[in-house]
Design a protein around this motif. Structure first.
Motif, PDB file in Angstrom:
ATOM      1  N   GLY A 153      48.350  38.286  48.186  1.00  0.00           N
ATOM      2  CA  GLY A 153      48.753  37.206  49.077  1.00  0.00           C
ATOM      3  C   GLY A 153      47.606  36.655  49.899  1.00  0.00           C
ATOM      4  N   GLU A 154      46.594  37.470  50.157  1.00  0.00           N
ATOM      5  CA  GLU A 154      45.420  36.975  50.874  1.00  0.00           C
ATOM      6  C   GLU A 154      44.726  35.864  50.087  1.00  0.00           C
ATOM      7  OE1 GLU A 154      44.123  41.069  53.267  1.00  0.00           O
ATOM      8  OE2 GLU A 154      42.784  40.193  51.759  1.00  0.00           O
ATOM      9  N   GLN A 155      44.914  35.878  48.785  1.00  0.00           N
ATOM     10  CA  GLN A 155      44.312  34.836  47.936  1.00  0.00           C
ATOM     11  C   GLN A 155      45.369  33.842  47.439  1.00  0.00           C
ATOM     12  OE1 GLN A 155      41.381  36.281  45.040  1.00  0.00           O
ATOM     13  NE2 GLN A 155      41.429  38.312  46.026  1.00  0.00           N
ATOM     14  N   GLY A 156      46.516  33.814  48.125  1.00  0.00           N
ATOM     15  CA  GLY A 156      47.564  32.856  47.786  1.00  0.00           C
ATOM     16  C   GLY A 156      48.343  33.187  46.530  1.00  0.00           C
ATOM     17  N   LYS A 157      48.348  34.475  46.114  1.00  0.00           N
ATOM     18  CA  LYS A 157      49.001  34.838  44.859  1.00  0.00           C
ATOM     19  C   LYS A 157      50.028  35.970  45.050  1.00  0.00           C
ATOM     20  CE  LYS A 157      46.751  32.074  41.935  1.00  0.00           C
ATOM     21  NZ  LYS A 157      45.902  32.610  40.880  1.00  0.00           N
ATOM     22  N   TYR A 158      50.671  36.001  46.220  1.00  0.00           N
ATOM     23  CA  TYR A 158      51.664  37.068  46.440  1.00  0.00           C
ATOM     24  C   TYR A 158      52.760  37.020  45.385  1.00  0.00           C
ATOM     25  CZ  TYR A 158      55.528  39.765  48.307  1.00  0.00           C
ATOM     26  OH  TYR A 158      56.555  40.660  48.431  1.00  0.00           O
ATOM     27  N   TRP A 159      53.341  35.847  45.171  1.00  0.00           N
ATOM     28  CA  TRP A 159      54.507  35.739  44.292  1.00  0.00           C
ATOM     29  C   TRP A 159      54.150  36.016  42.844  1.00  0.00           C
ATOM     30  CZ3 TRP A 159      58.933  35.743  46.837  1.00  0.00           C
ATOM     31  CH2 TRP A 159      58.893  35.379  48.196  1.00  0.00           C
ATOM     32  N   GLU A 160      52.932  35.638  42.449  1.00  0.00           N
ATOM     33  CA  GLU A 160      52.482  35.951  41.097  1.00  0.00           C
ATOM     34  C   GLU A 160      52.307  37.463  40.916  1.00  0.00           C
ATOM     35  OE1 GLU A 160      51.148  31.750  42.001  1.00  0.00           O
ATOM     36  OE2 GLU A 160      51.281  33.660  43.078  1.00  0.00           O
ATOM     37  N   MET A 161      51.736  38.132  41.935  1.00  0.00           N
ATOM     38  CA  MET A 161      51.567  39.579  41.850  1.00  0.00           C
ATOM     39  C   MET A 161      52.918  40.287  41.883  1.00  0.00           C
ATOM     40  SD  MET A 161      49.598  42.179  41.436  1.00  0.00           S
ATOM     41  CE  MET A 161      47.880  41.896  41.882  1.00  0.00           C
ATOM     42  N   ARG A 162      53.805  39.793  42.698  1.00  0.00           N
ATOM     43  CA  ARG A 162      55.168  40.366  42.762  1.00  0.00           C
ATOM     44  C   ARG A 162      55.821  40.343  41.377  1.00  0.00           C
ATOM     45  NH1 ARG A 162      60.216  40.105  46.141  1.00  0.00           N
ATOM     46  NH2 ARG A 162      61.722  38.728  45.129  1.00  0.00           N
ATOM     47  N   GLU A 163      55.694  39.236  40.692  1.00  0.00           N
ATOM     48  CA  GLU A 163      56.302  39.107  39.369  1.00  0.00           C
ATOM     49  C   GLU A 163      55.678  40.057  38.369  1.00  0.00           C
ATOM     50  OE1 GLU A 163      57.214  35.633  36.014  1.00  0.00           O
ATOM     51  OE2 GLU A 163      56.491  35.081  38.017  1.00  0.00           O
ATOM     52  N   ILE A 164      54.364  40.161  38.387  1.00  0.00           N
ATOM     53  CA  ILE A 164      53.709  41.027  37.399  1.00  0.00           C
ATOM     54  C   ILE A 164      53.953  42.502  37.713  1.00  0.00           C
ATOM     55  CG2 ILE A 164      51.401  41.298  38.462  1.00  0.00           C
ATOM     56  CD1 ILE A 164      50.234  40.741  35.680  1.00  0.00           C
ATOM     57  N   LEU A 165      54.080  42.861  38.976  1.00  0.00           N
ATOM     58  CA  LEU A 165      54.357  44.251  39.331  1.00  0.00           C
ATOM     59  C   LEU A 165      55.758  44.663  38.903  1.00  0.00           C
ATOM     60  CD1 LEU A 165      52.703  44.554  42.873  1.00  0.00           C
ATOM     61  CD2 LEU A 165      51.842  45.433  40.689  1.00  0.00           C
ATOM     62  N   PHE A 166      56.744  43.793  39.147  1.00  0.00           N
ATOM     63  CA  PHE A 166      58.091  44.123  38.698  1.00  0.00           C
ATOM     64  C   PHE A 166      58.177  44.133  37.170  1.00  0.00           C
ATOM     65  CE2 PHE A 166      59.819  43.076  43.011  1.00  0.00           C
ATOM     66  CZ  PHE A 166      60.464  44.294  43.200  1.00  0.00           C
ATOM     67  N   GLY A 167      57.416  43.270  36.528  1.00  0.00           N
ATOM     68  CA  GLY A 167      57.402  43.261  35.069  1.00  0.00           C
ATOM     69  C   GLY A 167      56.792  44.508  34.477  1.00  0.00           C
ATOM     70  N   ASN A 168      55.974  45.219  35.258  1.00  0.00           N
ATOM     71  CA  ASN A 168      55.320  46.443  34.805  1.00  0.00           C
ATOM     72  C   ASN A 168      55.695  47.627  35.699  1.00  0.00           C
ATOM     73  OD1 ASN A 168      53.145  45.561  32.613  1.00  0.00           O
ATOM     74  ND2 ASN A 168      53.162  44.001  34.214  1.00  0.00           N
ATOM     75  N   SER A 169      56.928  47.641  36.182  1.00  0.00           N
ATOM     76  CA  SER A 169      57.320  48.635  37.189  1.00  0.00           C
ATOM     77  C   SER A 169      57.145  50.092  36.764  1.00  0.00           C
ATOM     78  CB  SER A 169      58.764  48.391  37.627  1.00  0.00           C
ATOM     79  OG  SER A 169      59.642  48.427  36.523  1.00  0.00           O
ATOM     80  N   PRO A 170      57.199  50.451  35.474  1.00  0.00           N
ATOM     81  CA  PRO A 170      56.895  51.855  35.135  1.00  0.00           C
ATOM     82  C   PRO A 170      55.409  52.183  35.228  1.00  0.00           C
ATOM     83  CG  PRO A 170      58.264  50.796  33.438  1.00  0.00           C
ATOM     84  CD  PRO A 170      57.682  49.712  34.291  1.00  0.00           C
ATOM     85  N   LYS A 171      54.563  51.161  35.398  1.00  0.00           N
ATOM     86  CA  LYS A 171      53.104  51.359  35.379  1.00  0.00           C
ATOM     87  C   LYS A 171      52.502  50.783  36.663  1.00  0.00           C
ATOM     88  CE  LYS A 171      53.108  50.811  30.340  1.00  0.00           C
ATOM     89  NZ  LYS A 171      52.603  49.999  29.206  1.00  0.00           N
ATOM     90  N   LEU A 172      52.636  51.535  37.753  1.00  0.00           N
ATOM     91  CA  LEU A 172      52.169  51.050  39.053  1.00  0.00           C
ATOM     92  C   LEU A 172      51.119  51.961  39.670  1.00  0.00           C
ATOM     93  CD1 LEU A 172      55.516  49.806  40.673  1.00  0.00           C
ATOM     94  CD2 LEU A 172      53.766  48.474  39.489  1.00  0.00           C
ATOM     95  N   ALA A 173      50.413  52.714  38.857  1.00  0.00           N
ATOM     96  CA  ALA A 173      49.342  53.554  39.387  1.00  0.00           C
ATOM     97  C   ALA A 173      48.272  52.659  40.021  1.00  0.00           C
ATOM     98  CB  ALA A 173      48.724  54.387  38.266  1.00  0.00           C
ATOM     99  N   PRO A 174      47.687  53.066  41.144  1.00  0.00           N
ATOM    100  CA  PRO A 174      46.665  52.243  41.803  1.00  0.00           C
ATOM    101  C   PRO A 174      45.527  51.838  40.886  1.00  0.00           C
ATOM    102  CG  PRO A 174      47.362  54.033  43.241  1.00  0.00           C
ATOM    103  CD  PRO A 174      48.023  54.276  41.914  1.00  0.00           C
ATOM    104  N   SER A 175      45.198  52.685  39.921  1.00  0.00           N
ATOM    105  CA  SER A 175      44.093  52.360  39.010  1.00  0.00           C
ATOM    106  C   SER A 175      44.388  51.155  38.127  1.00  0.00           C
ATOM    107  CB  SER A 175      43.784  53.572  38.126  1.00  0.00           C
ATOM    108  OG  SER A 175      44.918  53.922  37.335  1.00  0.00           O
TER     109      SER A 175
END
Length: 260
Positions: A153-175
């Protein structure tokens, strides 16, 4: 009688009455046992109705079984400028969503219901959508994923990141987060610096405290209402409900706004 038996305690009491009243349990073949009269049956039903009324009153007063308070149906929240917002600032209806990036029901809502609400209400200027974080303690990667969304969100992409994180919810390791940042076109070095810091975590913790103060304990949970300045009071919707559940309340508030 069927509706009365929906209450487990009432059903148990009825069973007790039948057991202790031989006349009530006598079969047609037992000629020496008196059959239950209509008057006795009516008396039993009247008594059960009274018990049911008392139980419902107890539940409404928040002292149901085990002293557990009744689930709230509404909430009042103080709004601030730190939460991600989508939609027109002056929209007549506001929704605050409490979410968890590892929550399967949150994912279901994002993929099946939110697109329709965005198309029908947010994009048309009728609805403002605010997101708050409520990572569950049994979802160990949800808090860091929430921070990653805010760093995007600091770079204006909160909603895009939100979508990709939910799309990959089994794979949320910080790495894996830098890879997602690259996919949505972020400055990965700046994103990594943010993710390695403590930025946004205090705001996320404040979201959790606010949720606890109004007895919101699960995700996804939504408060749908009309904002009065920085205060939002509205109905609680709990779970990944169908679009019609949200539309019914949003439309009701929009009609109310048009009548004013």
């Amino acid at each position: 009688v069927t509706r009365l038996l929906e209450k487990p305690l009432v059903a148990a009491l009825l069973l007790a009455v039948l057991i202790t009243n031989p006349a009530a349990t006598a079969s047609a073949g037992e000629q020496d046992a008196p059959a239950i009269t209509h008057g006795q049956a009516d008396a039993i039903l009247d008594e059960l109705k009274t018990i049911r009324g008392l139980l419902e009153k107890i539940e409404q007063q928040g002292i149901a079984r085990g002293g557990r308070p009744a689930r709230p149906t509404s909430a009042t929240l103080e709004l601030d400028d730190t939460d991600p917002v989508l939609g027109k600032a002056g929209a007549p209806v506001t929704v605050v969503e409490y979410t968890d990036f590892q929550c399967p029901y949150c994912k279901r809502f994002i993929q099946t219901t939110f697109p329709q609400l965005r198309r029908d209400y947010i994009d048309s200027g009728k609805l403002r959508w605010i997101v708050r974080d409520l990572p569950m303690s049994f979802h160990p990667e949800a808090r860091k994923a929430g921070q990653a969304a805010h760093c995007a969100g600091e770079q204006g992409k909160y909603w895009e990141m939100r979508e990709i994180l939910f799309g990959n919810s089994p794979k949320l390791a910080p790495s894996l987060m830098p890879g997602y940042a690259k996919v949505i076109g972020l400055d990965v070095a700046a994103f990594n610096d943010c993710l390695a810091s403590e930025r946004h975590l205090a705001d996320m913790d404040r979201d959790m405290q606010t949720a606890d103060s109004v007895r919101i304990t699960g995700t996804p949970t939504f408060v749908i209402g009309t904002a009065n300045g920085k205060r939002l009071s509205g109905r609680l919707v709990i779970g990944a409900q169908a679009p019609r559940v949200f539309s019914a309340e949003i439309d009701r508030l929009l009609e109310q706004h048009d009548d004013e």
